[in-house]
Design a protein around this motif. Structure first.
Motif, mmCIF file in Angstrom:
data_model
loop_
_atom_site.group_PDB
_atom_site.id
_atom_site.type_symbol
_atom_site.label_atom_id
_atom_site.label_comp_id
_atom_site.label_asym_id
_atom_site.label_seq_id
_atom_site.Cartn_x
_atom_site.Cartn_y
_atom_site.Cartn_z
ATOM 1 N N GLU A 294 72.767 58.284 22.509
ATOM 2 C CA GLU A 294 71.564 57.571 21.964
ATOM 3 C C GLU A 294 70.347 57.529 22.952
ATOM 4 O OE1 GLU A 294 73.521 53.662 21.689
ATOM 5 O OE2 GLU A 294 74.652 54.390 19.680
ATOM 6 N N GLU A 295 70.685 57.328 24.221
ATOM 7 C CA GLU A 295 69.619 57.395 25.201
ATOM 8 C C GLU A 295 68.640 58.719 24.943
ATOM 9 O OE1 GLU A 295 68.565 54.904 26.417
ATOM 10 O OE2 GLU A 295 70.148 53.448 25.949
ATOM 11 N N CYS A 296 69.526 60.063 24.987
ATOM 12 C CA CYS A 296 68.749 61.097 24.655
ATOM 13 C C CYS A 296 67.948 61.098 23.632
ATOM 14 C CB CYS A 296 70.004 62.404 24.814
ATOM 15 S SG CYS A 296 70.713 62.601 26.197
ATOM 16 N N ASP A 297 68.550 60.602 22.408
ATOM 17 C CA ASP A 297 67.827 60.700 21.283
ATOM 18 C C ASP A 297 66.471 59.710 21.443
ATOM 19 O OD1 ASP A 297 69.729 62.126 19.919
ATOM 20 O OD2 ASP A 297 70.743 60.498 18.847
ATOM 21 N N ARG A 298 66.578 58.544 22.157
ATOM 22 C CA ARG A 298 65.340 57.995 22.255
ATOM 23 C C ARG A 298 64.397 58.563 23.245
ATOM 24 N NH1 ARG A 298 65.224 52.233 25.565
ATOM 25 N NH2 ARG A 298 63.224 51.612 25.303
ATOM 26 N N LEU A 299 64.934 59.480 24.241
ATOM 27 C CA LEU A 299 63.976 60.072 25.008
ATOM 28 C C LEU A 299 63.267 61.335 24.282
ATOM 29 C CD1 LEU A 299 65.659 60.612 28.360
ATOM 30 C CD2 LEU A 299 63.452 59.389 28.231
ATOM 31 N N SER A 300 63.923 61.836 23.294
ATOM 32 C CA SER A 300 63.610 63.048 22.328
ATOM 33 C C SER A 300 62.457 62.235 21.501
ATOM 34 C CB SER A 300 64.751 63.579 21.890
ATOM 35 O OG SER A 300 65.623 64.265 22.554
ATOM 36 N N ARG A 301 62.727 61.201 20.787
ATOM 37 C CA ARG A 301 61.936 60.590 19.776
ATOM 38 C C ARG A 301 60.372 60.174 20.596
ATOM 39 N NH1 ARG A 301 66.544 57.891 17.999
ATOM 40 N NH2 ARG A 301 65.864 55.943 19.114
ATOM 41 N N MET A 302 60.877 59.912 21.825
ATOM 42 C CA MET A 302 59.496 59.281 22.559
ATOM 43 C C MET A 302 58.807 60.699 23.125
ATOM 44 S SD MET A 302 59.414 57.418 26.202
ATOM 45 C CE MET A 302 60.542 56.186 25.796
ATOM 46 N N ILE A 303 59.447 61.784 23.539
ATOM 47 C CA ILE A 303 58.542 62.890 23.662
ATOM 48 C C ILE A 303 57.875 63.391 22.647
ATOM 49 C CG2 ILE A 303 59.044 65.097 24.774
ATOM 50 C CD1 ILE A 303 61.116 64.151 26.422
ATOM 51 N N LEU A 307 53.914 64.176 22.121
ATOM 52 C CA LEU A 307 53.538 65.278 21.909
ATOM 53 C C LEU A 307 52.540 65.505 20.518
ATOM 54 C CD1 LEU A 307 56.571 67.609 22.550
ATOM 55 C CD2 LEU A 307 54.214 67.515 23.762
ATOM 56 N N PHE A 308 52.948 64.648 19.613
ATOM 57 C CA PHE A 308 52.142 64.439 18.227
ATOM 58 C C PHE A 308 50.828 63.694 18.584
ATOM 59 C CE2 PHE A 308 50.679 61.739 14.846
ATOM 60 C CZ PHE A 308 50.584 62.677 13.844
ATOM 61 N N LEU A 309 50.962 62.765 19.388
ATOM 62 C CA LEU A 309 49.781 61.989 19.732
ATOM 63 C C LEU A 309 48.688 63.069 20.447
ATOM 64 C CD1 LEU A 309 51.050 58.527 20.896
ATOM 65 C CD2 LEU A 309 49.748 59.147 18.640
ATOM 66 N N ARG A 311 48.542 66.366 20.004
ATOM 67 C CA ARG A 311 48.211 67.407 19.162
ATOM 68 C C ARG A 311 47.095 66.712 18.283
ATOM 69 N NH1 ARG A 311 53.855 68.497 18.808
ATOM 70 N NH2 ARG A 311 53.873 67.332 16.942
ATOM 71 N N ALA A 312 47.425 65.611 17.905
ATOM 72 C CA ALA A 312 46.510 65.008 17.071
ATOM 73 C C ALA A 312 44.972 64.737 17.740
ATOM 74 C CB ALA A 312 46.764 63.572 16.401
ATOM 75 N N GLU A 313 45.012 64.682 18.792
ATOM 76 C CA GLU A 313 43.691 64.489 19.609
ATOM 77 C C GLU A 313 42.942 65.961 19.851
ATOM 78 O OE1 GLU A 313 44.632 62.201 23.073
ATOM 79 O OE2 GLU A 313 44.630 60.418 21.909
ATOM 80 N N HIS A 314 43.753 66.838 19.433
ATOM 81 C CA HIS A 314 43.103 68.342 20.030
ATOM 82 C C HIS A 314 42.300 68.821 18.726
ATOM 83 C CE1 HIS A 314 43.080 72.773 20.800
ATOM 84 N NE2 HIS A 314 43.375 72.226 21.903
ATOM 85 N N PRO A 315 41.006 69.144 19.305
ATOM 86 C CA PRO A 315 40.047 69.639 18.207
ATOM 87 C C PRO A 315 40.448 70.538 17.248
ATOM 88 C CG PRO A 315 39.038 69.902 20.387
ATOM 89 C CD PRO A 315 40.727 69.542 20.703
ATOM 90 N N GLN A 316 41.780 71.499 17.242
ATOM 91 C CA GLN A 316 42.034 72.510 16.693
ATOM 92 C C GLN A 316 43.179 71.925 15.529
ATOM 93 O OE1 GLN A 316 43.469 75.693 18.576
ATOM 94 N NE2 GLN A 316 41.272 76.323 19.087
ATOM 95 N N PHE A 317 43.132 70.424 15.645
ATOM 96 C CA PHE A 317 44.478 70.003 14.809
ATOM 97 C C PHE A 317 43.815 69.842 13.362
ATOM 98 C CE2 PHE A 317 46.739 66.412 12.754
ATOM 99 C CZ PHE A 317 48.117 66.772 13.192
ATOM 100 N N ALA A 318 44.502 70.373 12.397
ATOM 101 C CA ALA A 318 43.999 70.378 10.965
ATOM 102 C C ALA A 318 44.708 69.554 10.061
ATOM 103 C CB ALA A 318 44.272 71.831 10.504
ATOM 104 N N VAL A 319 44.017 68.605 9.211
ATOM 105 C CA VAL A 319 44.552 67.810 8.119
ATOM 106 C C VAL A 319 44.366 68.710 6.958
ATOM 107 C CG1 VAL A 319 44.347 65.696 7.091
ATOM 108 C CG2 VAL A 319 43.823 65.929 9.614
#
Length: 479
Positions: A294-303, A307-309, A311-319
């Motif tokens: 469960e703690e590993c899952d929590r760490l994975s979700r946090m990481i 990473l998503f945040l 990538r979202a701030e990168h200029p090449q992120f496409a919507v």
């Protein structure tokens, strides 16, 4: 390649401009003087020729020319540059005065080719210009005259222009040297003036050079800079404000991330140390492994959220926008969370009907984060409502749930990364699996769609609303 000096460039530009102005003004003055001198000399020649022709016409015979020679030559007397010459019908010289260096017996005067008849009026346009065999510049006029006995003679009045050329050459040389001195003076003065004018820029650069990571609060004073540089100083200060704010948020974000990651890592370490301290039964080992998982899952979700945040701030992120049926998407999300809702004793409802343009994956993630957050804080037996409402300019998707009220001053801060609301909004433990990044991801997704995420809370419910504009067109990814 060596960089250019702005001071030298501007000084050369000013010097070049000064040279061009001097050349233009000097040329205008030179040619104006040349024209004025020629006009004055031509007028003198015309007046002398007119008067001399009248005197010749008063004489009876050719013999009278010799007797009245002094009277005729008195018209050019007193000016060493003027000359008079009277020719007979066969071009023989009847009278000559001061013609040395001008008259050439072997070569007829060019003025004869433009000879004026005895009855024609002599004007300045009749003046001829030529050079002698020795290169002497001459201007003159030739006109016929009739004696009283009907004899025709030719009168030539000429002026040696050497003195005028010397005057104009001297004037031109003075213009050259004056212009050169003016250009040199303009270069030196403009260098000093430009250097002094650029002093505020050097001060701005010196002040900006003092800004370091430890002194991001330093600002450039705008009170003493020229108006032209005020906008630059304001832009630099705004940039420093953004850098300072970004660095502060990054520092806080790093600290919060380290703090939140330390908790599951500490749990993992503690559980492992307890298991390793002494022998245990199979059930105890399994319980410890489940807790660690469960703690590993929590760490994975946090990481994954971090990473998503990033990538979202990168200029090449496409919507990738597409047409979505909001009601259908909300129904799918509610079906996915139905099992969790049943376990929590919460009832899910979907209302409204609207269509919007959004990235389907990001839309589902934003609504899922809001729904997961609502499930975390909705009391057993409560309701969560997912609704979609269309207006002329936007589509609003709302997730409303019952539960503790959020203070008005915290409604905006709850979208910050790792921000913790009052403990009354949290469970006593971290078994909910929250990473503190769910609402930050929601706001980032709405920023990518050109929309807005905001929250409202009162005694009846807490409502999170996502506003999707209908006219949004995402910019292309920057390379």
């Amino acid at each position: 390649m060596a960089s250019r000096s702005l001071t030298r460039t501007l000084a050369l530009a000013f010097a070049g401009t000064t040279l061009a102005v001097f050349a233009l003004v000097g040329s205008v003055l030179y040619f104006a003087l040349d024209r004025e001198v020629k006009q004055q000399d031509d007028l003198d020649i015309v007046l002398i020729a007119r008067h001399a022709r009248r005197l010749v016409e008063e004489l009876g015979t050719l013999a009278d020319l010799s007797r009245h020679a002094d009277r005729l030559t008195s018209q050019v007397l007193g000016n060493a540059a003027l000359s008079m010459e009277i020719l007979g019908a066969d071009r023989n010289v009847l009278l000559a005065y001061n013609t040395e260096g001008i008259a050439d017996p072997a070569t007829p005067s060019p003025a004869l080719s433009r000879r004026i008849g005895e009855t024609q009026r002599i004007v300045q346009g009749d003046i001829a210009e030529w050079h002698t065999a020795r290169g002497v510049p001459v201007r003159g006029v030739a006109t016929d005259a009739l004696l009283r006995d009907g004899t025709r003679v030719t009168l030539i009045i000429a002026r040696n222009m050497t003195d005028r050329w010397v005057l104009l050459d001297y004037y031109r040389d003075r213009l050259y040297w004056t212009g050169l001195a003016g250009v040199l003076l303009a270069f030196l003065m403009s260098s000093m003036l430009v250097r002094e004018s650029l002093r505020p820029l050097r001060e701005i650069a010196s002040k900006a050079g003092t800004v370091t990571v430890d002194r991001l609060g330093t600002r450039i004073e705008a009170g003493n800079v020229p108006r032209e540089l005020a906008a630059l100083v304001a832009s630099l200060n705004r940039m420093l404000d953004r850098l300072h704010d970004g660095f502060q948020r990054l520092s806080q974000y790093t600290a919060d991330l380290a703090h939140d990651m330390r908790t599951p890592l500490g749990n993992l370490r503690s559980a492992t140390e307890v298991v390793l301290a002494r022998p245990h039964g199979v059930d105890e080992y399994q319980a410890a492994l489940v807790s660690n998982l469960e703690e590993c899952d929590r760490l994975s979700r946090m990481i994954e959220s971090v990473l998503f945040l990033a990538r979202a701030e990168h200029p090449q992120f496409a919507v990738r926008l597409g047409d979505l049926d909001a009601a259908k998407e909300l129904a799918h999300i509610a079906d996915y969370f139905e099992g969790l809702a049943d376990d929590a004793g919460v009832h899910l409802r979907v209302t409204g009907d609207a269509h919007l343009r959004a990235d389907a994956e990001l839309f589902r993630r934003a609504v899922s984060n809001l729904l997961a957050n609502a499930l975390r804080y909705t009391p057993r037996g409560g309701d969560i409502t997912l609704s979609a409402e269309a207006s002329p300019d936007a589509v609003r998707v709302t997730v409303a749930n019952q539960g503790p009220t959020i203070a008005p001053e915290l409604l905006e801060r709850i979208f910050d990364r790792f921000y913790r609301v009052d403990p009354s909004r949290r469970r006593e433990t971290n078994s909910s699996g929250s990473t503190g990044l769910g609402l930050a991801i929601v706001r980032t997704i709405m920023d990518l769609h050109g929309g807005r995420a905001h929250a409202e809370s009162d005694a009846a419910s807490t409502r999170f609303t996502l506003t999707f504009p209908k006219s949004f067109h995402p910019p292309p990814p920057r390379q």
